[in-house]
Design a protein around this motif. Structure first.
Motif, PDB file in Angstrom:
ATOM      1  N   SER A   1     108.102 123.017 168.679  1.00 52.85           N
ATOM      2  CA  SER A   1     107.945 124.316 169.532  1.00 52.85           C
ATOM      3  C   SER A   1     108.753 124.007 170.886  1.00 52.85           C
ATOM      4  O   SER A   1     108.351 122.985 171.281  1.00 52.85           O
ATOM      5  CB  SER A   1     106.691 124.679 169.715  1.00 52.85           C
ATOM      6  OG  SER A   1     106.508 125.767 170.350  1.00 52.85           O
TER       7      SER A   1
ATOM      8  N   GLN B   1     104.369 134.661 175.538  1.00 51.19           N
ATOM      9  CA  GLN B   1     103.011 134.727 176.047  1.00 51.19           C
ATOM     10  C   GLN B   1     102.768 136.034 176.875  1.00 51.19           C
ATOM     11  O   GLN B   1     101.464 136.606 176.169  1.00 51.19           O
ATOM     12  CB  GLN B   1     102.657 133.726 176.871  1.00 51.19           C
ATOM     13  CG  GLN B   1     103.172 131.884 176.535  1.00 51.19           C
ATOM     14  CD  GLN B   1     102.408 131.932 175.176  1.00 51.19           C
ATOM     15  OE1 GLN B   1     101.939 132.510 174.388  1.00 51.19           O
ATOM     16  NE2 GLN B   1     102.882 130.622 174.547  1.00 51.19           N
TER      17      GLN B   1
ATOM     18  N   SER C   1      91.693 133.140 173.559  1.00 48.99           N
ATOM     19  CA  SER C   1      90.423 132.295 173.205  1.00 48.99           C
ATOM     20  C   SER C   1      90.155 131.479 174.363  1.00 48.99           C
ATOM     21  O   SER C   1      91.046 130.654 174.496  1.00 48.99           O
ATOM     22  CB  SER C   1      90.643 131.770 171.753  1.00 48.99           C
ATOM     23  OG  SER C   1      89.676 130.656 171.586  1.00 48.99           O
TER      24      SER C   1
ATOM     25  N   ASP D   1     105.803 133.673 170.332  1.00 53.42           N
ATOM     26  CA  ASP D   1     104.115 133.661 170.379  1.00 53.42           C
ATOM     27  C   ASP D   1     103.843 134.429 171.738  1.00 53.42           C
ATOM     28  O   ASP D   1     104.388 134.360 172.790  1.00 53.42           O
ATOM     29  CB  ASP D   1     103.691 132.315 170.764  1.00 53.42           C
ATOM     30  CG  ASP D   1     104.029 131.161 169.720  1.00 53.42           C
ATOM     31  OD1 ASP D   1     104.326 131.595 168.588  1.00 53.42           O
ATOM     32  OD2 ASP D   1     103.905 129.958 170.152  1.00 53.42           O
TER      33      ASP D   1
ATOM     34  N   ARG E   1     103.493 129.620 183.518  1.00 50.50           N
ATOM     35  CA  ARG E   1     104.510 129.633 182.497  1.00 50.50           C
ATOM     36  C   ARG E   1     105.883 129.194 183.127  1.00 50.50           C
ATOM     37  O   ARG E   1     106.628 128.458 182.517  1.00 50.50           O
ATOM     38  CB  ARG E   1     104.727 130.890 181.858  1.00 50.50           C
ATOM     39  CG  ARG E   1     103.705 131.319 180.904  1.00 50.50           C
ATOM     40  CD  ARG E   1     103.302 130.205 179.709  1.00 50.50           C
ATOM     41  NE  ARG E   1     104.398 130.370 178.860  1.00 50.50           N
ATOM     42  CZ  ARG E   1     104.737 129.512 177.966  1.00 50.50           C
ATOM     43  NH1 ARG E   1     103.910 128.448 177.624  1.00 50.50           N
ATOM     44  NH2 ARG E   1     105.684 129.551 176.984  1.00 50.50           N
TER      45      ARG E   1
END
Ligand code: SAM
Length: 464
Positions: free
Chosen positions: A245, A274, A346, A312, A286
């Motif tokens: 990735s 994201q 999460s 993602d 980021r």
């Protein structure tokens, strides 16, 4: 010799680690069991990126241990990988049936530790220590492809660890600091794979675009990662190179230019977005803005028209407002990804985001997750539909996973194509006409294009 069953949770890196452990054990004489209920050793290779992945592995282990106890069997039970690393001996304390806990720098010690346990010299082993050089130990391959034919694609682990410290992410804690293998070592592995029939490699790492930063200085403006791709590109017989990735920050002009220059580097790129909100991107640590992200996508599309782009996205990061979320929706509409992996945030142990205020209620996260999935799936379906009637090059990988009576291959832009092929097509590059689409699947019709028509011309390359 004993039999082993390995179940893998999580990403391609974990799949690769499991394959290396399986190859190591097979080389020692182990057989691979078809199911956990008949195995002498059951290993769960775990993922910690989201809590659900950890819970699934724990439930699985409880279930395997419970059934074995009822049946009077005593298989050796082990956790490996990310959760093994982050929870360590807590796992054997909570689940006393577990014999082995193997951290992310210890996969290569699986056979040695299983020998100890099977011989009864030790009753429980927990090893999550750091080990110098462990990044170069994920090397052996099984290459057992479908229909008893060898795989034509392979994952190659080029590095371990991550130094990015995104505020939501547990990976730097489970995989440690970035450590890269050397270019000659990786090239040698790729050469061996090609000699064994592999035609496509995927270079793997937690952040592949950071590959070799400390070990290889820039050469003619090219990063270590681009130098590695160039070296792999030289291998005769290798047809395709992928990587995952990466980090969006890693798509410098040298890498974008490489897409325009190196025909084996396929038209496919993963760019984890994201969030589409600059405010959240900053909180996530980021290192790019939505504008910079869109600029990279524009450059990639100019260099490789038709490039397949995946991403993602996390929904429900602490403090995400409806306005932040709408910015994510708007950016997705603008950029039109071919595939988006949408994750519900999460909270993870020891990460800064877990301690941030304004953690969102589950219901809000769920609702946003649904909305974003609906949008990104619709946009992706349009991309697939647009290919109807076109001719695509596929590398035939084996029988279709959806319909074993058919065969499947992957386009250069990373889309699965199902077609009525046969064993003799496995490993071939074929041109197929796309007739229809299904969910994230293209269907090719061999009646239109000769089945033996192998591809000769390379892809159209444009300069950056
Ligand atoms: N190289 C990737 C990057 O640039 O961020 C990291 C790969 S990570 C193992 C895979 C994906 O899992 C991330 O891109 C992110 O979307 C998701 N993820 C990581 N931590 C998460 C968390 N705490 N909650 C939800 N999703 C998470």
């Amino acid at each position: 010799m004993p039999s082993v069953f390995i179940k893998t949770y999580g990403c391609q890196m974990n799949e690769r680690d499991s394959e290396a452990v399986a190859a190591q054990l097979v080389a020692k004489g182990y057989t691979l069991a078809a199911h956990e209920s008949v195995a002498d050793v059951v290993l769960l290779n775990t993922c910690s990126v989201r809590d659900l992945a950890e819970q699934k592995a724990i439930w699985k282990m409880e279930n395997v241990a419970g059934i074995a106890r009822k049946e009077g069997r005593q298989p050796i039970l082990g956790f490996m990988g990310c959760m093994a690393q982050s929870r360590g001996k807590q796992l054997v304390e909570a689940l006393p049936d577990v014999d082995l806990v193997l951290g992310t720098q210890k996969f290569h010690r699986a056979a040695e530790y299983l020998d100890e346990l099977l011989a009864g010299r030790q009753t429980q082993i927990v090893d999550t220590a750091d080990e110098d050089g462990s990044q170069a130990t994920i090397r052996e391959h099984l290459l057992t492809g479908a229909a008893d034919k060898k795989s034509v694609t392979a994952f190659v682990s080029i590095m371990q660890g991550c130094n990015q410290h995104c505020t939501f992410c547990i990976v730097p804690f489970t995989r440690g600091e970035e450590r890269s293998r050397t270019i000659p070592d990786i090239v040698a592995e790729c050469r061996e794979l090609v000699a064994r029939g592999v035609r496509e490699v995927t270079l793997l790492g937690q952040i592949v675009t950071s590959y070799g930063k400390r070990d290889y200085p820039l050469r003619e403006g090219k990063s270590a990662f681009v130098q590695l791709i160039e070296a792999v590109h030289e291998i005769d017989g290798l047809e395709r190179i992928r990587f995952t990735s990466p980090h969006p920050k890693g798509y410098g002009d040298d890498l974008i230019e490489a897409f325009g220059r190196l025909p084996k580097l396929v038209e496919s790129a993963h760019l984890p977005l994201q969030s589409g909100s600059d405010r959240l991107l900053k909180l996530m640590h980021r290192g790019y803005t939505r504008e910079r992200f869109a600029e990279i996508i524009g450059k990639l599309r100019r260099v490789r028209p038709g490039i397949g782009l995946s991403t993602d996205i996390i929904v429900g990061f602490p403090g995400e407002t409806e306005a932040d979320f709408e910015e994510t929706l708007a950016l997705c509409r603008q950029l039109e990804f071919d595939l988006a992996y949408v994750f519900k945030y999460s909270p993870r142990k020891d990460t800064p985001a877990a301690a941030m205020p304004d953690q969102l209620p589950e219901a809000v996260i769920e609702e946003r997750h649904q909305r974003l999935m609906t949008l990104t799936n619709e946009l992706a379906a349009r991309k697939y539909d647009a290919l109807i009637g076109s001719t695509v090059e596929i590398l035939v990988e084996g029988p279709s996973r959806k319909n074993p009576a058919r065969y499947e291959g992957r386009t250069r832009s990373n889309k699965i194509v199902v077609f009525p092929g046969s064993e003799r097509h496995q490993g071939q590059l074929l041109n197929l006409r796309i007739e229809r689409t299904g969910s994230f699947t293209l269907y090719g019709d061999p009646a239109v294009i000769g089945m033996d028509e192998e591809v000769s011309a390379g892809p159209a390359l444009l300069s950056a």
